[in-house]
Design a protein around this motif. Sequence first.
Motif, short mmCIF file in Angstrom:
data_model
loop_
_atom_site.label_atom_id
_atom_site.label_comp_id
_atom_site.label_asym_id
_atom_site.label_seq_id
_atom_site.Cartn_x
_atom_site.Cartn_y
_atom_site.Cartn_z
N GLU A 1 -4.85 3.63 6.73
CA GLU A 1 -5.98 3.66 6.07
C GLU A 1 -6.62 5.08 6.23
O GLU A 1 -7.29 5.89 5.46
CB GLU A 1 -6.82 2.74 6.60
N GLN A 2 -6.67 5.64 7.44
CA GLN A 2 -7.11 6.92 7.72
C GLN A 2 -6.26 8.01 6.92
O GLN A 2 -6.92 9.04 6.37
CB GLN A 2 -7.11 7.54 9.44
N SER B 1 -6.67 11.11 -0.49
CA SER B 1 -7.11 10.73 -1.85
C SER B 1 -8.45 11.01 -1.81
O SER B 1 -9.44 10.72 -0.84
CB SER B 1 -6.74 9.25 -2.03
N SER C 1 0.85 -1.28 0.00
CA SER C 1 -0.15 -0.02 -0.11
C SER C 1 0.92 1.20 0.06
O SER C 1 2.01 1.19 0.49
CB SER C 1 -0.86 0.04 1.26
N LYS D 1 -10.56 9.36 -3.60
CA LYS D 1 -11.09 8.14 -3.75
C LYS D 1 -11.51 7.58 -2.47
O LYS D 1 -12.32 6.33 -2.12
CB LYS D 1 -10.40 7.25 -4.53
N LYS D 2 -10.93 8.01 -1.44
CA LYS D 2 -11.13 7.33 0.06
C LYS D 2 -10.62 5.99 0.45
O LYS D 2 -11.22 5.35 0.92
CB LYS D 2 -12.66 7.78 0.41
N ASN D 3 -9.82 5.48 -0.52
CA ASN D 3 -9.38 4.07 -0.21
C ASN D 3 -7.86 4.20 -0.38
O ASN D 3 -7.28 5.07 -0.55
CB ASN D 3 -9.99 3.29 -1.55
N VAL D 4 -7.10 3.07 0.24
CA VAL D 4 -5.80 2.91 0.21
C VAL D 4 -5.25 2.32 -1.31
O VAL D 4 -5.77 1.48 -1.54
CB VAL D 4 -5.55 1.95 1.30
N ALA E 1 -4.65 7.68 4.12
CA ALA E 1 -5.09 7.39 2.76
C ALA E 1 -6.27 8.36 2.41
O ALA E 1 -6.26 8.72 1.49
CB ALA E 1 -4.99 5.85 2.48
N ARG E 2 -7.24 8.23 3.24
CA ARG E 2 -8.43 8.65 3.03
C ARG E 2 -8.35 10.07 3.17
O ARG E 2 -9.25 10.71 2.28
CB ARG E 2 -9.83 8.38 4.00
N GLU E 3 -7.55 10.72 3.97
CA GLU E 3 -7.27 12.22 3.95
C GLU E 3 -6.67 12.59 2.78
O GLU E 3 -6.70 13.64 2.19
CB GLU E 3 -6.52 12.64 5.23
#
Length: 515
Positions: free
Chosen positions: A176-177, A183, A151, A185-188, A179-181
């Motif tokens: 994961e948190q 991107s 990832s 797309k809100k995914n990793v 990555a959501r901040e």
Amino acid sequence: MNRVSKFILIVAGFALAGVALAGIVVFLSCAKKEATHKETLVARVKDRTISVNEFIRRAEYTIRPAYCRGDNYIHRKIVLNSLIAEKLMALEAGENNELTNNHEFQQYLLGRKEQAMRQWLFYEVGIRPVKLDTAEIRRLYSVAGRVYRVSFLNCPDHETAHDIYRKLTVGKISFEQMARELSAKKNVPQKEIKFDAPEPDVVHQALYEPSIKKGQLIGPLEVAPDSYVILRVDGWRSYPALTDQQQADRLKQVKDKLTERQAIARYEKFIGQLMGDKKLQFNPEIFKRLVNILGPEYFKTEKEKKEMFNKKFWNKDNEMMVRKNGLEQLGEMAGQTFFTIDGQAWTVERFMDHLQRHPLVFRRKKFPQNQFARHFRQAVADMIRDYYLTRVAYERGYDKIPEVQRYEQMWKDNLLALYHKKQYLDRHDIKGKKGMAIIKEVLDPYVAQLRQKYQDQIEINTDAFEKIKLTRIDMFAIQPNQAFPVVVPSFPQLTTHNMLDYGRKMDYPESGKDL
């Protein structure tokens, strides 16, 4: 290593991160072998020659048409006849015509030659001195069969990257948190990385270590100027090399990777010593004006670029072909100093003229328009670096290397043949005819006439030709981050003739000198 990887060593970008790392490309195919032996010729057309290596590159490093795309004997004869036809048309075009007298065309060919000289310099300075360590080979071989699942987080700058890494390591926020901040797309973002994948070497070095553990954070890694990535190792699969051939292939991959790594490090050190005492100073006012003129040219639409390329078919590598109004503005400031370096003042006129033999290479291909000035500055600095490397190459006599001269002649003959082909077709009624019909009905008869005209000046090395094997894989080879990225000219679609029923057997099938 396959033919393409023998011909080009690439340090490519971290693909999913959307960035590219400056690459260094080796000019030679089977460099060490060619550097100590004469090249074998497959054909000679008057004073022009075609080597076996050139034959293979012209057939495999670009897309062949359907009528000669196979690996069978008939198709190989069409390939050879097409390359010979190109030389014949170049001869018919002559050395004194509108194209050869064009200054921009002359600069383009000079630039092609000088790029080959720099690539030869890279071989001599970087690759030739490499001595591999047996223990290092064993260490890398032990993990080369891994395919990693990772990832990753893309970070825009050094400060942000290190701040994110610190928060991750102290547990303030999960991967994961974060990555959501980062991107929308809100995914990793995830990917698999193989040993032979074209990732930046900094990624390879970090991952392919026996000490790597599952869940480990790696980074921040600078994969391009102002572009960083943080990796998390989610796991890996190991694929052991079982057969003798698999073991030999993997060992070669490992040696090639270590050779590339050492060669680039040596070359970067050489560049540092060459450029260390040189200071590049821009004229702020002229720099700003050039940014305002050239910036819009870089961001032209693909349609606009195509229209401009069609007007200058010989230089489709150049991203920045300036519109008429831009040229007028540049003309007004031609005599003004753009920058100084090493006690020399470069005027706008000199800079723009040099761009014809060394188009700017931007380290990142995509960036916002408001960042053009910064990337333009870097591209100019890289152009100047290559200017001094070229001077070293001239001092070492690399312009006299037979392979360098043959490379320049290959491009010249290709473009002369295209020029002559256009002139010939303009004199004939081809209205309503499409590609294949034009070749069979118009060009095939003309090339047959040329073969007859030059019958006594065409020689073919049938022994070498019989040994050549081609692949059936469609391929278009490029050299990333080079002034002229296209490796070989497009395939000459001039004839479908599939017999070697002309010329005579070659008496002297070697060319060049021992180097």
